[in-house]
Design a protein around this motif. Structure first.
Motif, PDB file in Angstrom:
ATOM      1  N   ALA A  55     225.063 132.996 166.878  1.00 35.65           N
ATOM      2  CA  ALA A  55     225.088 134.473 167.514  1.00 35.65           C
ATOM      3  C   ALA A  55     226.238 134.290 168.283  1.00 35.65           C
ATOM      4  O   ALA A  55     226.464 133.471 169.161  1.00 35.65           O
ATOM      5  N   GLY A  56     226.906 135.606 168.673  1.00 37.18           N
ATOM      6  CA  GLY A  56     228.047 135.734 169.479  1.00 37.18           C
ATOM      7  C   GLY A  56     229.306 135.336 168.493  1.00 37.18           C
ATOM      8  O   GLY A  56     230.472 135.492 169.302  1.00 37.18           O
ATOM      9  N   ASP A  57     229.375 135.047 167.306  1.00 40.05           N
ATOM     10  CA  ASP A  57     230.591 134.585 166.749  1.00 40.05           C
ATOM     11  C   ASP A  57     230.656 135.463 165.522  1.00 40.05           C
ATOM     12  O   ASP A  57     229.847 135.596 164.681  1.00 40.05           O
ATOM     13  N   TYR A  58     231.596 136.276 165.616  1.00 40.12           N
ATOM     14  CA  TYR A  58     231.909 137.512 165.089  1.00 40.12           C
ATOM     15  C   TYR A  58     232.928 137.406 163.740  1.00 40.12           C
ATOM     16  O   TYR A  58     233.411 138.367 163.252  1.00 40.12           O
ATOM     17  N   LYS A  59     233.462 136.201 163.306  1.00 43.23           N
ATOM     18  CA  LYS A  59     234.367 136.022 162.529  1.00 43.23           C
ATOM     19  C   LYS A  59     234.182 136.526 161.245  1.00 43.23           C
ATOM     20  O   LYS A  59     232.949 136.330 160.840  1.00 43.23           O
ATOM     21  N   ASP A  60     234.911 137.024 160.391  1.00 44.36           N
ATOM     22  CA  ASP A  60     234.959 137.257 158.894  1.00 44.36           C
ATOM     23  C   ASP A  60     234.919 135.971 158.493  1.00 44.36           C
ATOM     24  O   ASP A  60     235.949 135.150 158.652  1.00 44.36           O
ATOM     25  N   PHE A  61     234.334 135.527 157.260  1.00 47.07           N
ATOM     26  CA  PHE A  61     234.429 134.410 156.500  1.00 47.07           C
ATOM     27  C   PHE A  61     234.245 134.829 154.918  1.00 47.07           C
ATOM     28  O   PHE A  61     233.795 135.839 154.723  1.00 47.07           O
ATOM     29  N   GLN A  62     234.697 133.853 154.303  1.00 47.96           N
ATOM     30  CA  GLN A  62     234.906 134.114 152.492  1.00 47.96           C
ATOM     31  C   GLN A  62     234.138 132.906 152.135  1.00 47.96           C
ATOM     32  O   GLN A  62     234.883 131.655 152.126  1.00 47.96           O
ATOM     33  N   PHE A  63     233.316 132.759 151.704  1.00 48.32           N
ATOM     34  CA  PHE A  63     232.325 131.437 151.074  1.00 48.32           C
ATOM     35  C   PHE A  63     232.345 131.742 149.544  1.00 48.32           C
ATOM     36  O   PHE A  63     231.310 132.657 148.946  1.00 48.32           O
ATOM     37  N   SER A  64     233.175 131.323 148.656  1.00 51.73           N
ATOM     38  CA  SER A  64     233.220 131.511 147.422  1.00 51.73           C
ATOM     39  C   SER A  64     232.642 130.421 146.452  1.00 51.73           C
ATOM     40  O   SER A  64     232.414 130.600 145.315  1.00 51.73           O
TER      41      SER A  64
END
Length: 541
Positions: A520-529
């Motif tokens: 919570a509070g971590d708003y990063k975009d990530f890409q889990f492929s």
């Protein structure tokens, strides 16, 4: 047995499938997924909520993106008591004029035809605003004792769907106006005036009252709660032709259908489906239908709506839910969106912060050091985006919900966290953390027997992020011995995307599981492929 490495790729292929037994899912499918999206072969974070306008000062019920001939779009919003407001470039203006109304639980339809805006609710005369007008006013040439359930455009006509005319109710009447000129309202609704094209048709074959309708290419589809009628313009004496499209499904509420790529995507009473005007096909059956409909509060279906996010090729089927994954419980408006990505045919779910309606508009997103109120990390977009902020975005309006931390009614923009283009601050209360879970992995992909006791020794995730301030995600591994038994999970392990390449584990059982979460509070975009999973089968237990 020696260690086996199972390579899993293309994690964005299957999405969330809640309704099948987990051990029958493809290896890329997920049993749970909230605030995530599936696209381009990977799992990513769903859009965040950016605060466009806080403290609206009224309870919004409807919203509409108004497109002027020049300049930025505006957002027209209407309250429960028929107060009409317009947001433009940071300013909210009351444009109700002399319009008055009372609280009514039924939804609004907000539309435009020939550059004229219309707002309708069944409790009063429709209202309009001409292109150069400021305030709304009662619709002229409309019979003063008529009311309609929904007002919709079709070609050069304005349609009234389901009417009350004086003391008489015609729940299946379609009344159409005279042809509409540019920048003008219909000059007649009088079917007795033979010099006009106005008229009506009673759809006596419909078994349930008309709920709503929408254009579909050159035709129009009229929906009740249990069936659909196709309306075709034929010209001549009859003007329109009506024929039954299907009679085993309808629409759950007004504003619950959108047109995309020449098809209607419809939030039905029993399933979510798509129709091309000839046939219909369920897109929820044996995937998410049971989860959606068993969790929803159908008594409050008048609050449901559907919103298209063209930027992300997603459709949000928004409803009120009490499902086990809800992060905004007991809301008065919508707290859940079932999200369908029509580009890759996948489902996911998103938390909604007591949302009332959606809209699309290119609100002015230019931000400067002088007017920015948030931190650089939480404001979306780039310096280049500031030079061209005319891209249209999906917007949502919601009501105050102090029990869930929503301090006031708000206008939000949905945007990617790191890769977005809306220069407004992330609303930390409205944006909930992503989570993924897959249970019931039986490893039949590598011919492992069901009675074999499997041990996860390590995972090598393929995951990336553009965010340099926070690069960690968390994984948990679990297992169970019985197919429908809840797995026992090991302690959460932190994985640093920037430095780590593996996660060690000792989870053991016949059916394996894993979770991935972001704090919570971590708003990063990530890409889990994808990932490699190292598994050892120790024998029968």
């Amino acid at each position: 047995m020696p260690q086996t490495t199972l390579p899993i790729r293309n994690l964005g292929a299957s999405g969330v499938i809640t309704d099948l037994n987990p051990y029958n899912l493809p290896i890329t499918g997920f049993t749970k997924g909230v605030n995530v999206r599936f696209d381009e072969g990977k799992v990513s974070r769903s859009p965040v909520f950016r605060s466009v306008k806080d403290s609206l000062g009224f309870d919004p019920r409807g919203a509409f993106g108004n497109i002027p001939s020049t300049g930025f779009d505006t957002v027209i919003m209407v309250s429960d008591v028929f107060g009409i407001y317009e947001y433009a470039a940071g300013t909210l203006t009351n444009v109700s004029g002399s319009i008055t109304g009372t609280t009514d639980p039924r939804p609004f339809t907000l539309i435009t035809l020939a550059d004229v805006n219309y707002i309708n609710r069944p409790d009063r005369v429709p209202v309009y605003r001409a292109p150069l007008g400021t305030n709304f006013a009662d619709l002229p040439n409309w019979p003063s004792n008529h009311r309609t359930n929904a007002l919709r455009p079709f070609g050069d006509f304005l349609l009234a769907l389901g009417t009350t005319e004086g003391v008489n109710t015609f729940p299946n009447r379609v009344r159409f106006s005279n042809l509409v000129d540019a920048n003008a309202v219909p000059d007649s609704w009088d079917e007795t005036d033979l010099t006009k094209s106005a008229g009506f048709n009673d759809l006596v074959q419909m078994q349930t009252p008309i709920v709503d309708g929408l254009e579909l290419g050159t035709n129009f589809v009229i929906y009740s709660s249990s069936e659909a009628i196709l309306m075709e313009f034929v010209g001549g004496t009859f003007i329109f032709n009506f024929r039954k499209l299907f009679g085993d499904e309808g629409i759950i509420n007004q504003n619950c259908v959108v047109e995309v790529d020449g098809k209607h995507f419809v939030f039905g009473n029993n399933e979510i489906y798509v129709t091309d005007g000839t046939s219909r096909q369920s897109i929820s059956d044996e995937r998410v239908r049971q989860f959606v409909y068993s969790g929803m509060n159908k008594k409050n279906a008048d609050r449901f709506f559907v919103q298209h996010n063209e930027e992300l090729s997603e459709i949000y089927f928004c409803y009120q839910s009490g499902d086990s994954l809800v992060n905004f419980p007991d809301t008065a408006r919508c707290n859940r969106a079932a999200v369908f990505n029509y580009r890759n045919n996948s489902w996911s779910f998103m938390d909604l912060p007591n949302v009332s309606a959606g809209a699309t508009a290119n609100v002015n997103t230019v931000s400067t050091y002088a007017n920015a109120t948030g931190t650089y990390a939480l404001i979306g977009g780039s310096y280049y985006d500031q030079e061209d902020s005319f891209n249209r975005h999906t917007l949502m309006v919601g009501n105050q919900d102090t029990d869930n931390g929503i301090a006031s009614s708000k206008l939000w923009a949905l945007d990617l966290a790191d890769e977005g283009s809306v220069a407004f601050n992330i609303d930390s209360t409205a944006t909930k953390e992503p989570s993924l879970e897959r249970v019931g992995i039986d490893l039949d992909e590598i011919k492992q027997p069901l009675d074999g006791y499997k041990v996860i020794t390590r995972m090598l995730p393929q995951i990336s992020t553009q965010n340099t301030q926070n690069t960690t995600v968390s994984f948990e591994f679990g297992a169970s011995d019985i197919p429908n038994q809840n797995p026992n999970y090991t302690a959460s392990a932190s994985f640093d995307i920037s430095t780590d390449y593996k996660i060690d584990s000792r989870a053991a059982g016949r059916y394996l599981s894993y979770k991935m979460t972001v704090s919570a509070g971590d708003y990063k975009d990530f890409q889990f492929s994808g990932f490699d999973l190292d598994v050892t089968t120790t024998g029968k237990v």
